[in-house]
Enzyme design. Structure first.
Site, PDB file in Angstrom:
ATOM      1  N   LYS A   1      -0.784  10.090   0.935  1.00  0.00           N
ATOM      2  CA  LYS A   1      -0.800  11.347   1.695  1.00  0.00           C
ATOM      3  C   LYS A   1       0.325  11.374   2.734  1.00  0.00           C
ATOM      4  CE  LYS A   1      -5.736  11.988   1.234  1.00  0.00           C
ATOM      5  NZ  LYS A   1      -7.030  11.728   1.820  1.00  0.00           N
TER       6      LYS A   1
ATOM      7  N   LYS B   1      -1.710  -7.834  -9.994  1.00  0.00           N
ATOM      8  CA  LYS B   1      -2.997  -7.189 -10.231  1.00  0.00           C
ATOM      9  C   LYS B   1      -2.914  -5.687  -9.945  1.00  0.00           C
ATOM     10  CE  LYS B   1      -7.803  -7.849  -9.260  1.00  0.00           C
ATOM     11  NZ  LYS B   1      -8.878  -8.595  -8.776  1.00  0.00           N
ATOM     12  N   PHE B   2      -2.270  -5.348  -8.856  1.00  0.00           N
ATOM     13  CA  PHE B   2      -2.150  -3.937  -8.488  1.00  0.00           C
ATOM     14  C   PHE B   2      -1.259  -3.195  -9.485  1.00  0.00           C
ATOM     15  CE2 PHE B   2      -0.716  -0.313  -5.921  1.00  0.00           C
ATOM     16  CZ  PHE B   2      -1.920   0.122  -5.411  1.00  0.00           C
ATOM     17  N   GLU B   3      -0.236  -3.882  -9.963  1.00  0.00           N
ATOM     18  CA  GLU B   3       0.649  -3.281 -10.963  1.00  0.00           C
ATOM     19  C   GLU B   3      -0.121  -2.993 -12.251  1.00  0.00           C
ATOM     20  OE1 GLU B   3       3.768  -5.987 -12.017  1.00  0.00           O
ATOM     21  OE2 GLU B   3       4.946  -4.463 -13.044  1.00  0.00           O
TER      22      GLU B   3
ATOM     23  N   ASP C   1       0.846  -1.202   0.000  1.00  0.00           N
ATOM     24  CA  ASP C   1       0.000   0.000   0.000  1.00  0.00           C
ATOM     25  C   ASP C   1       0.878   1.247   0.000  1.00  0.00           C
ATOM     26  OD1 ASP C   1      -2.526  -1.369   0.169  1.00  0.00           O
ATOM     27  OD2 ASP C   1      -2.043  -1.839   2.242  1.00  0.00           O
TER      28      ASP C   1
HETATM   29  C1  LIG Z   1      -1.672  -2.644  -2.706  1.00  0.00           C
HETATM   30  S1  LIG Z   1      -2.108  -4.265  -2.309  1.00  0.00           S
HETATM   31  C2  LIG Z   1      -1.053  -5.191  -3.425  1.00  0.00           C
HETATM   32  C3  LIG Z   1      -1.452  -6.610  -3.555  1.00  0.00           C
HETATM   33  C4  LIG Z   1      -0.566  -7.446  -4.482  1.00  0.00           C
HETATM   34  N1  LIG Z   1       0.787  -7.571  -3.968  1.00  0.00           N
HETATM   35  C5  LIG Z   1      -0.556  -6.901  -5.886  1.00  0.00           C
HETATM   36  O1  LIG Z   1       0.481  -6.357  -6.289  1.00  0.00           O
HETATM   37  O2  LIG Z   1      -1.579  -7.038  -6.563  1.00  0.00           O
HETATM   38  C6  LIG Z   1      -1.298  -4.498  -0.739  1.00  0.00           C
HETATM   39  C7  LIG Z   1      -1.746  -5.725   0.007  1.00  0.00           C
HETATM   40  O3  LIG Z   1      -1.001  -5.849   1.218  1.00  0.00           O
HETATM   41  C8  LIG Z   1      -1.869  -6.313   2.250  1.00  0.00           C
HETATM   42  N2  LIG Z   1      -1.255  -5.908   3.510  1.00  0.00           N
HETATM   43  C9  LIG Z   1      -1.041  -4.646   3.938  1.00  0.00           C
HETATM   44  N3  LIG Z   1      -0.390  -4.648   5.111  1.00  0.00           N
HETATM   45  C10 LIG Z   1      -0.195  -5.951   5.444  1.00  0.00           C
HETATM   46  C11 LIG Z   1       0.414  -6.606   6.554  1.00  0.00           C
HETATM   47  N4  LIG Z   1       0.972  -5.913   7.561  1.00  0.00           N
HETATM   48  N5  LIG Z   1       0.436  -7.945   6.571  1.00  0.00           N
HETATM   49  C12 LIG Z   1      -0.113  -8.663   5.557  1.00  0.00           C
HETATM   50  N6  LIG Z   1      -0.706  -8.094   4.476  1.00  0.00           N
HETATM   51  C13 LIG Z   1      -0.745  -6.760   4.420  1.00  0.00           C
HETATM   52  C14 LIG Z   1      -3.184  -5.644   1.947  1.00  0.00           C
HETATM   53  O4  LIG Z   1      -4.269  -6.336   2.529  1.00  0.00           O
HETATM   54  C15 LIG Z   1      -3.214  -5.683   0.424  1.00  0.00           C
HETATM   55  O5  LIG Z   1      -3.828  -6.852  -0.057  1.00  0.00           O
END
Ligand SMILES: C[S@@+](CC[C@H](N)C(=O)[O-])C[C@H]1O[C@@H](n2cnc3c(N)ncnc32)[C@H](O)[C@@H]1O
Length: 244
Positions: free
Chosen positions: A151, A219-221, A147
């Protein structure tokens, strides 16, 4: 990196616990599960989801063999995770994700692909690394598109912080790598600064790394590319024992 032979595990100092903040994600929050994912959770969850435990995992017992293990943090819906696990049957993988719909989606892929080398932990990845992973044992850690928290007042929620990187470095075996990717340039710059400042790691590239051919587009990329974002990969390594 993934094609290199597994380095021997070596103990490293435990650097303690990074400061905790609530695990939040603005991307997948509120996602709903389809019936296929719900069925996968019920049928495959007991075999492939490892419950969080406050003590180290015995990886040979978990996977029924001795193989280099790669841990992925925040796999989202798990498309890339499943692709990599299928492409690298000689490695074992642990995917860590807090979002239940993502866990269901990856379980569905495990079932479809017969991916015996993949397990899931549905828990905060920082606590999983700290409590469930023996120091000096991982062949690699994937952190693909965490993530970005655009901000400024949310930057403290970003997972890449000095204490987190020190924790990851302590869990890597000699020769093990940390591979990060992001589509948000200011976060890429922060990652580069924080990773370069970690004494237990060295950059395998000059600055950002070329995208390794073995890393699938996530997917996010894909979402970021559609929005016109760039992509930055970072590939750092814990030096092999004979180079340390
Ligand atoms: C922006 S998404 C990217 C997902 C994937 N890696 C992609 O590129 O499509 C970030 C993911 O990290 C997970 N996440 C965030 N903080 C985390 C944590 N401390 N432990 C495990 N998962 C976490 C979120 O639930 C989310 O699914």
């Amino acid at each position: 990196m993934p094609d290199s032979s597994p380095p021997p595990p070596a103990p490293t100092a435990d650097i303690g616990t990074p400061p905790r903040r609530p695990v939040r994600s603005f991307v997948l929050r509120g996602g709903r599960m389809g019936t296929g994912q719900q069925r996968a959770l019920a049928e495959l969850g007991p075999r492939f989801v490892l419950p969080y435990q406050p003590s180290p995992l015995a990886l040979p017992q978990v996977f029924g063999r001795q193989a280099p293990c790669i841990l992925e943090i925040g796999f989202g819906m798990g498309d890339a995770t499943a692709q990599v696990a299928a492409a690298m049957p000689g490695h074992d993988f642990i995917g860590v994700e807090v979002h239940e719909a993502g866990v269901g989606a990856l379980l569905k892929r495990i079932g479809e692909g017969g991916l015996a080398n993949l397990r899931i932990v549905q828990h905060d990845a920082v606590e999983v690394l700290r409590d469930m992973v023996v120091p000096g044992t991982l062949a690699g850690v994937h952190l693909w598109f965490p993530d970005p928290w655009h901000k400024k007042r949310h930057h403290k929620r970003r997972i890449v912080q000095p204490a987190f990187v020190a924790l990851v470095a302590s869990r890597l075996a000699p020769g093990g790598y940390l591979h990060c990717a992001t589509d948000w340039q200011p976060y890429a710059e922060q990652m580069l600064e924080v990773l370069a400042a970690e004494p237990a790691l060295r950059n395998t590239a000059e600055g950002y790394a070329p995208k390794p051919a073995w890393r699938p587009q996530t997917k996010f990329e894909t979402r970021g590319l559609k929005l016109g974002h760039g992509v930055w990969d970072l590939l750092f390594q814990r030096p092999p024992a004979d180079a340390a």
